[in-house]
Write an enzyme that holds these catalytic residues in place. Structure first.
Site, short mmCIF file in Angstrom:
data_model
loop_
_atom_site.label_atom_id
_atom_site.label_comp_id
_atom_site.label_asym_id
_atom_site.label_seq_id
_atom_site.Cartn_x
_atom_site.Cartn_y
_atom_site.Cartn_z
N GLU A 1 0.83 -1.21 0.00
CA GLU A 1 0.00 0.00 0.00
C GLU A 1 0.86 1.25 0.00
O GLU A 1 0.64 2.21 -0.76
CB GLU A 1 -0.93 0.01 1.22
CG GLU A 1 -1.95 -1.12 1.24
CD GLU A 1 -1.46 -2.36 1.97
OE1 GLU A 1 -2.30 -3.19 2.36
OE2 GLU A 1 -0.22 -2.50 2.17
N GLY B 1 5.28 -1.72 14.86
CA GLY B 1 4.69 -0.59 14.14
C GLY B 1 3.69 0.19 14.95
O GLY B 1 3.67 1.42 14.92
N ARG B 2 2.84 -0.51 15.70
CA ARG B 2 1.80 0.19 16.47
C ARG B 2 2.35 0.86 17.72
O ARG B 2 1.60 1.50 18.46
CB ARG B 2 0.68 -0.78 16.81
CG ARG B 2 1.11 -2.03 17.57
CD ARG B 2 -0.03 -3.05 17.61
NE ARG B 2 0.34 -4.31 18.21
CZ ARG B 2 0.95 -5.31 17.58
NH1 ARG B 2 1.29 -5.17 16.31
NH2 ARG B 2 1.22 -6.46 18.20
N GLU C 1 -4.84 -5.52 17.46
CA GLU C 1 -3.74 -6.19 16.79
C GLU C 1 -2.82 -6.83 17.82
O GLU C 1 -2.19 -7.86 17.55
CB GLU C 1 -2.96 -5.20 15.91
CG GLU C 1 -1.96 -5.88 14.98
CD GLU C 1 -1.40 -4.96 13.92
OE1 GLU C 1 -1.94 -4.91 12.80
OE2 GLU C 1 -0.42 -4.25 14.24
N HIS D 1 -25.44 11.40 20.38
CA HIS D 1 -26.55 11.50 19.44
C HIS D 1 -26.48 10.42 18.37
O HIS D 1 -27.13 10.53 17.34
CB HIS D 1 -26.54 12.89 18.80
CG HIS D 1 -26.84 13.98 19.78
ND1 HIS D 1 -28.11 14.47 20.00
CD2 HIS D 1 -26.03 14.64 20.66
CE1 HIS D 1 -28.07 15.41 20.94
NE2 HIS D 1 -26.82 15.53 21.35
N LYS E 1 -2.69 -10.63 3.07
CA LYS E 1 -1.68 -10.01 2.21
C LYS E 1 -1.20 -11.00 1.15
O LYS E 1 -1.06 -10.67 -0.04
CB LYS E 1 -0.48 -9.54 3.04
CG LYS E 1 -0.72 -8.30 3.88
CD LYS E 1 0.58 -7.94 4.58
CE LYS E 1 0.43 -6.69 5.44
NZ LYS E 1 1.71 -6.35 6.12
#
Length: 545
Positions: A216, A271-272, A357, A388, A508
């Site tokens: 990506e 990564g996170r 994850e 709402h 992937k």
């Protein structure tokens, strides 16, 4: 490293919690508060500038004592020590897990394979700061000599969710002369809408990919390069309009980026967990190095609190244990995160990756199938917007949804009476969830009998409330680290590896197999299941029209 392999549900503390649950699950928060008028003060904790009110949970002091015992039996203290020592607790990938090193002071020593990593962490931070100052001051010029006015971060997952969340959270502190955009989706619409009103001669792209091969990210990066070169013409222009956050110097150079403008990070950072590393370069450009370092100081303060505080006075541990309590004993399947600050509008989305994850696993550390629930689904929206839309279900639906309310006592944008109204709603929602409104109270208001059931609120819906003075870079760092360590606590209890993510790999791999089948000029021989084959053929037929 020992994985403390006694099966969770066989632990004495677990069995004691099962018995305790039977005695307390039908108790109502109205009763618990009536029995203890000081409950709101006693079941609260203040540390490092955050105030946690956990009194509106379906617990007693005994519950907390038993949950702490469970943490002790699970070896949480030993696992925390192993985490901070740099042991390779990510056993499926053979890696240390040391995002705490990213925000440690210069004089601290944290070892990975016998090497103190703090000097290299600060070398990268210093390089980031120098570059950020160049862009912010206008000293960094584009290929035509114009200053950079637009910065576009291209990444995905942790390379996008962290930077965009933190930028939105700290937009008050950002340089408003810079336009910041974030592109992650491989859908071309994401890229086109991000650059539609930008001038390539004034735009800098930050390409964030550890391997510089992420499908990506690199698809979007190549589109960005083509877009720039259509105007700038010369391949040499790439070096003035693109920088990389990566570890793959060969691919970075092949792309056309000067490797002197490559910012490194390490395989001991997931990564996170990487927004406070070079992945945060776009954020540092937006808010400046001084504010970025203040955010790191907030992270570090929470790291130290988590590392040293006793469990019963430990913010992340308590929040993690309460998540276990509701997931495994009450059967709650989701947790709502409800920030009452518009700047935190992307915080729930960021937490979705951090939590799900990390702990969306069904295999224990020793490879055994799990027979109990692990990560709940995290979701949410800022208050008062959520009130709402989905609060109806939280108040009167059939599902138990524990909530985390987050609020600040001072607003960054004082327009009277907005902030008082906002915070009144926060306090009212947690009160309404806890205590509800009985049929008798509804009748006393003059409601007709037939309408009473519809206007009755059962209450007894649990929540935490987190308060801080104001939303600063330091406070944001504390909040993110709070949830990071809460996730780790949950993972230790559930006996899972919170730091791998094999579940994202299969999709992937299959996508890479399908791509040439979609792009082939000839009718390909498809060997998927009947549904997938049919969908591919239908797509090819309709696309050709």
């Amino acid at each position: 490293m020992s994985t403390n392999s006694v099966y969770l549900t066989q632990r004495p503390a677990w069995k004691a919690l099962e018995e305790h649950y039977l005695t307390i699950h039908s108790s109502h928060l109205r009763e618990l508060f009536a029995d203890n008028p000081q409950r709101g003060e006693q079941l609260a904790l203040e540390a490092i500038g955050l105030y946690l009110d956990y009194s509106k949970n379906r617990i007693t002091k005994t519950t907390i004592e038993l949950l702490v015992s469970l943490a002790e039996e699970a070896g949480l203290r030993e696992r925390i020590d192993a985490l901070f020592r740099g042991e390779k607790i990510n056993i499926t990938e053979g890696r240390a897990v040391l995002h705490m090193a990213l925000r440690a002071p210069r004089d601290q020593a944290i070892m990975v394979d016998g090497v103190n990593v703090i000097p290299e962490v600060h070398a990268v931070l210093d390089k980031m700061a120098a570059f950020a100052d160049q862009v912010r001051s206008g000293d960094w010029k584009g290929y035509t000599g114009k200053r950079i006015r637009n910065v576009v971060n291209i990444g995905i997952g942790g390379s996008d969710l962290g930077p965009v969340m933190a930028y939105e959270a700290l937009r008050y502190y950002s340089d408003h002369n810079l336009t910041m955009r974030f592109v992650s989706n491989i859908d071309g619409t994401d890229f086109i809408e991000a650059i539609r009103d930008l001038d390539p001669t004034e735009t800098l792209f930050i390409i964030s990919s550890k391997t510089f091969t992420t499908l990506e990210t690199m698809t979007n990066a190549r589109s960005a390069r083509d877009w720039c070169l259509r105007v700038l013409g010369d391949q040499q222009a790439v070096a003035r309009h693109f920088v990389a956050v990566s570890t793959n110097a060969a691919e970075v150079e092949k792309f056309g980026i000067d490797t002197a403008n490559m910012f490194e990070f390490w395989d001991w950072v997931g990564g996170r967990y990487s927004m406070d590393a070079a992945i945060g370069l776009s954020l540092m450009i937006a808010i400046g190095p001084e504010h970025f370092r203040a955010m790191l100081a907030g992270f570090h303060a929470m790291d130290e609190h988590f590392r040293t505080a006793p469990f019963e006075r430990n913010l992340p541990v308590l929040m993690g244990l309460l998540t276990v309590w509701y997931s495994n004993f009450f059967g709650a399947e989701t947790t709502a995160v409800l920030p009452y600050d518009q700047y935190l509008k992307r915080f729930p989305a960021y937490l979705q990756q951090l939590t799900m994850e990390s702990n969306g696993k069904y295999i224990t550390l020793d490879g055994s199938p799990i027979g109990y629930q692990t990560s709940p689904i995290y979701w949410g929206e800022p208050g008062t917007n959520g009130q709402h839309s989905f609060y109806q279900l939280i108040h009167q639906g059939t599902k138990l949804i524990p909530c985390d309310f987050i609020g600040f006592c001072q607003t960054l944008n004082p327009i009277s009476p907005h902030h008082d109204l906002l915070m009144a709603n926060l306090f009212a929602q947690s009160e309404a969830l806890a205590f509800g409104k009985t049929a008798e109270e509804v009748k006393a208001g003059g409601t007709e009998d037939w309408l009473v059931p519809h206007r009755t609120f059962v209450g007894n819906r649990p929540s935490n409330t987190i308060l801080a003075e104001r939303l600063t870079p330091e406070t944001l760092g504390k909040l993110v680290a709070l949830y990071e360590h809460s996730v780790f606590t949950q993972g230790v209890i559930w006996q899972i590896n919170s730091f791998d993510q094999w579940g994202v790999e299969l999709g992937k791999a299959l996508a890479n197999r399908i791509i040439p089948e979609l792009q082939s000029a000839d009718d390909p021989q498809l060997t998927h299941d009947n549904s997938t084959n049919t969908l591919i053929r239908r797509y090819r037929a309709m696309r050709s029209k």
